[in-house]
Design a protein around this motif. Sequence first.
Motif, mmCIF file in Angstrom:
data_model
loop_
_atom_site.group_PDB
_atom_site.id
_atom_site.type_symbol
_atom_site.label_atom_id
_atom_site.label_comp_id
_atom_site.label_asym_id
_atom_site.label_seq_id
_atom_site.Cartn_x
_atom_site.Cartn_y
_atom_site.Cartn_z
ATOM 1 N N VAL A 80 0.870 -1.177 0.000
ATOM 2 C CA VAL A 80 0.000 0.000 0.000
ATOM 3 C C VAL A 80 0.906 1.226 0.000
ATOM 4 N N ALA A 81 0.628 2.170 -0.898
ATOM 5 C CA ALA A 81 1.462 3.369 -1.012
ATOM 6 C C ALA A 81 0.755 4.600 -0.456
ATOM 7 N N GLY A 82 -0.525 4.480 -0.175
ATOM 8 C CA GLY A 82 -1.293 5.605 0.347
ATOM 9 C C GLY A 82 -2.769 5.337 0.139
ATOM 10 N N PRO A 83 -3.599 6.306 0.481
ATOM 11 C CA PRO A 83 -5.037 6.104 0.250
ATOM 12 C C PRO A 83 -5.298 5.927 -1.249
ATOM 13 N N ASP A 84 -5.906 4.830 -1.621
ATOM 14 C CA ASP A 84 -6.232 4.534 -3.021
ATOM 15 C C ASP A 84 -5.016 4.500 -3.936
ATOM 16 N N LEU A 85 -3.849 4.095 -3.392
ATOM 17 C CA LEU A 85 -2.627 3.985 -4.182
ATOM 18 C C LEU A 85 -1.847 2.759 -3.724
ATOM 19 N N TRP A 86 -1.413 1.936 -4.690
ATOM 20 C CA TRP A 86 -0.666 0.716 -4.389
ATOM 21 C C TRP A 86 0.589 0.644 -5.236
ATOM 22 N N TYR A 87 1.580 -0.098 -4.734
ATOM 23 C CA TYR A 87 2.745 -0.470 -5.535
ATOM 24 C C TYR A 87 2.518 -1.899 -5.999
ATOM 25 N N GLY A 88 3.026 -2.200 -7.172
ATOM 26 C CA GLY A 88 2.893 -3.550 -7.689
ATOM 27 C C GLY A 88 3.940 -3.825 -8.742
ATOM 28 N N VAL A 89 3.974 -5.068 -9.198
ATOM 29 C CA VAL A 89 4.931 -5.524 -10.204
ATOM 30 C C VAL A 89 4.150 -5.954 -11.439
ATOM 31 N N ILE A 90 4.608 -5.523 -12.601
ATOM 32 C CA ILE A 90 3.932 -5.907 -13.844
ATOM 33 C C ILE A 90 4.141 -7.403 -14.070
ATOM 34 N N TYR A 91 3.040 -8.113 -14.119
ATOM 35 C CA TYR A 91 3.021 -9.569 -14.227
ATOM 36 C C TYR A 91 2.842 -10.008 -15.685
ATOM 37 N N ALA A 92 2.034 -9.245 -16.444
ATOM 38 C CA ALA A 92 1.789 -9.575 -17.853
ATOM 39 C C ALA A 92 1.406 -8.303 -18.597
ATOM 40 N N ILE A 93 1.735 -8.276 -19.892
ATOM 41 C CA ILE A 93 1.366 -7.174 -20.770
ATOM 42 C C ILE A 93 0.779 -7.794 -22.034
ATOM 43 N N SER A 94 -0.374 -7.277 -22.467
ATOM 44 C CA SER A 94 -0.956 -7.804 -23.705
ATOM 45 C C SER A 94 -1.576 -6.689 -24.526
ATOM 46 N N ARG A 95 -1.643 -6.942 -25.809
ATOM 47 C CA ARG A 95 -2.320 -6.050 -26.751
ATOM 48 C C ARG A 95 -3.144 -6.960 -27.632
ATOM 49 N N GLY A 96 -4.450 -6.984 -27.374
ATOM 50 C CA GLY A 96 -5.311 -7.942 -28.061
ATOM 51 C C GLY A 96 -4.922 -9.346 -27.625
ATOM 52 N N ALA A 97 -4.703 -10.229 -28.577
ATOM 53 C CA ALA A 97 -4.307 -11.606 -28.259
ATOM 54 C C ALA A 97 -2.795 -11.753 -28.126
ATOM 55 N N GLU A 98 -2.052 -10.679 -28.409
ATOM 56 C CA GLU A 98 -0.588 -10.731 -28.407
ATOM 57 C C GLU A 98 -0.032 -10.445 -27.012
ATOM 58 N N MET A 99 0.797 -11.346 -26.513
ATOM 59 C CA MET A 99 1.483 -11.138 -25.230
ATOM 60 C C MET A 99 2.789 -10.396 -25.511
ATOM 61 N N LEU A 100 3.069 -9.369 -24.703
ATOM 62 C CA LEU A 100 4.248 -8.536 -24.920
ATOM 63 C C LEU A 100 5.199 -8.609 -23.733
ATOM 64 N N VAL A 101 6.449 -8.218 -23.967
ATOM 65 C CA VAL A 101 7.439 -8.096 -22.907
ATOM 66 C C VAL A 101 7.617 -6.628 -22.542
#
Length: 103
Positions: free
Chosen positions: A54-75
């Motif tokens: 938790v970084a503050g009220p209504d704010l979180w830190y996180g790690v990008i787990y997956a990225i996609s554009r349509g059916a394409e998975m991206l790095v």
Amino acid sequence: MQARFARGIAQTPLTVAAREFPTADPAAVPEVGDLVTVHSQDLETEFSVRLNAVAGPDLWYGVIYAISRGAEMLVVAEGLELDDVVSVRRQEIAAVIKSDHHH
């Protein structure tokens, strides 16, 4: 969504313009451990982010787990890569998958 740690970025914070979603379901408030979905402004790119602090009220830190554009998975997309650390505001979260669900 703003990068907290992204490879290749020296001093300049990187912000990805994310589409804002009104908080429709108060029960869907994200918690640490949840997987959340953030869409780019044009809705073309989808980031899945695992929240880790938790970084503050209504704010979180996180790690990008997956990225996609349509059916394409991206790095890499919009200057961010898998495993980059970002901060996410509640208004940017399109969907929440609770960490206690087993899929």
